[in-house]
Design an enzyme around this catalytic site. Sequence first.
Site, PDB file in Angstrom:
ATOM      1  N   ASN A   1      -4.327 -12.948   0.058  1.00  0.00           N
ATOM      2  CA  ASN A   1      -4.901 -13.255   1.369  1.00  0.00           C
ATOM      3  C   ASN A   1      -6.298 -12.675   1.576  1.00  0.00           C
ATOM      4  O   ASN A   1      -7.154 -13.291   2.199  1.00  0.00           O
ATOM      5  CB  ASN A   1      -3.967 -12.792   2.485  1.00  0.00           C
ATOM      6  CG  ASN A   1      -3.691 -11.308   2.460  1.00  0.00           C
ATOM      7  OD1 ASN A   1      -3.578 -10.697   1.396  1.00  0.00           O
ATOM      8  ND2 ASN A   1      -3.578 -10.702   3.623  1.00  0.00           N
TER       9      ASN A   1
ATOM     10  N   CYS B   1      -1.510  -9.458   6.968  1.00  0.00           N
ATOM     11  CA  CYS B   1      -0.258  -8.756   7.254  1.00  0.00           C
ATOM     12  C   CYS B   1      -0.259  -8.127   8.648  1.00  0.00           C
ATOM     13  O   CYS B   1       0.803  -7.838   9.200  1.00  0.00           O
ATOM     14  CB  CYS B   1       0.010  -7.686   6.198  1.00  0.00           C
ATOM     15  SG  CYS B   1      -1.321  -6.456   6.062  1.00  0.00           S
TER      16      CYS B   1
ATOM     17  N   GLU C   1       2.607  -1.473   0.374  1.00  0.00           N
ATOM     18  CA  GLU C   1       2.149  -1.985   1.674  1.00  0.00           C
ATOM     19  C   GLU C   1       2.658  -3.408   1.786  1.00  0.00           C
ATOM     20  O   GLU C   1       2.220  -4.305   1.069  1.00  0.00           O
ATOM     21  CB  GLU C   1       0.616  -1.917   1.758  1.00  0.00           C
ATOM     22  CG  GLU C   1       0.082  -2.065   3.172  1.00  0.00           C
ATOM     23  CD  GLU C   1      -0.033  -3.508   3.618  1.00  0.00           C
ATOM     24  OE1 GLU C   1       0.813  -3.931   4.447  1.00  0.00           O
ATOM     25  OE2 GLU C   1      -0.926  -4.215   3.148  1.00  0.00           O
TER      26      GLU C   1
ATOM     27  N   GLU D   1      -2.112   4.778   2.555  1.00  0.00           N
ATOM     28  CA  GLU D   1      -3.364   4.877   1.821  1.00  0.00           C
ATOM     29  C   GLU D   1      -4.511   4.916   2.806  1.00  0.00           C
ATOM     30  O   GLU D   1      -4.382   4.522   3.960  1.00  0.00           O
ATOM     31  CB  GLU D   1      -3.514   3.715   0.823  1.00  0.00           C
ATOM     32  CG  GLU D   1      -2.499   3.782  -0.316  1.00  0.00           C
ATOM     33  CD  GLU D   1      -2.675   2.688  -1.354  1.00  0.00           C
ATOM     34  OE1 GLU D   1      -3.769   2.094  -1.434  1.00  0.00           O
ATOM     35  OE2 GLU D   1      -1.709   2.415  -2.094  1.00  0.00           O
TER      36      GLU D   1
END
Length: 486
Positions: free
Chosen positions: A154, A286, A252, A467
């Site tokens: 993405n 996301c 993630e 992160e």
Amino acid sequence: MSNQGELVLENYIGGKFLPCEKHIDSFNPSIGEVYCRVPDSGAEEVEAAVTAAKEAFPSWSAKSPAERAQVLNKLADLLEARLEEFAQAESKDQGKTITAARNVDIPRAVYNFRYFASSILYHTTECSQMDHMGCVNYTIRCPVGVAGLISPWNLPLYLLTWKIAPAVALGNTVVAKPSEMTSVTAWMMCQLLEEAGFPPGVVNIVFGTGPRAGDALVAHPDVPLISFTGSTATARVITERSAPYCKKLSLELGGKNPAVVFADADLEECIRTTVRSSFSNQGEICLCTSRIFVEQSIYPQFLAKFVDAARQWKTGVPSDPSNNNGALVSKEHLEKVRGYVLLARAEGAQVHCGEGVDTLDLPPQNVGGYFMLPTVITGVKDSSRVMQEEIFGPVTCLIPFEQEEEAIARANGVRYGLAATVWSRDVGRVHRVARQLQAGMVWTNCWLIRDLNLPFGGMKCSGIGREGGKDSYHFFTEVKSITVKH
């Protein structure tokens, strides 16, 4: 390299471009045609990349932070000098608008290298004295070794560099696998690594699918660390495959992100921002908002204005700078997203705009592209798959609520916990609701304002670990405690 007008990518291993015997077709999403062939790498190519990374690790990890920072800054400069070239390639490969690639994706990739080149110069470690024992204790941070990095389709270069930059800045070497659907800008970046000053083997890029290249990477015994961005289902497989080796994992994953809109919100700003948070990048982020809980007293007004604003969010040819959205990444993904709209209708929900309601006019050469209009749905039950599963497209649901406690409970009523937004002028309420929402990141009266010093990641099925800033420093290094008796 090109083959009869078709772009053919090669793996980048040990500082060299190496051909692959097998390839995967990669499509231009805006026209629905193959334009690129990507290596279909497997265990053999991953083994070669890991070997190169292991050989490069001792000398690269021995360099000072300042020496490594110089190389990262040089790569940032080279990327920035070719920003337009990279933006055009990213737009063509992923389907996003040229405006998004030009203003967001490529500048952020540049900034990722500059940020970590700077931040590694200022980290400190801990020290404690035990005078009664005649001892001094202190900690040091050491690079882990070969980092396995798997990035999604993405935000291709944006998220690939978000992983590569901290890994190599902190002295690790890497084997990275971008998505096979969006590999071109990673391949283009490899052409700049030698000029930037990266020694052979420090950065290796192996292209291919998850089941072949990705599986070989996460299961490799000499790759002690995996950073992955992608689906929760794939993360389960990664966890299982890496478990025998006790690898460090940063995962993630997906989101089903709520917005909670209270009656005292700045309605115009809220609608403007929430349309953007719902549909940006075709909804393929996301962090996009897919469930909008609106206080009942303003719900009819909000719905009417939101639908009108969604209709003004322009979808069309990615090369047109006036368009807000381009094409979805693939035909399969488009059908998946459309399937959720069909399911909502079958369950009795109402589709107010977008898919199946409005018509999208496209130039003849783009009618085979994977386009979908922003779609707004109401009347969906909380238990529906439409409300529970990550759709990852330009689809959002509006839901009225009566009480604050109800909104919080329903917002938390999914297995995901990545991000959320809260809209209210009441400062006390903003803090109270943000604290109770089960999300790794909560924006209030805004969306997607990011400080890279702060942690990025989610709760529940949205991931493991964080992160960014100090969290990347900790993840990409091992801490060692040293005691000296004097």
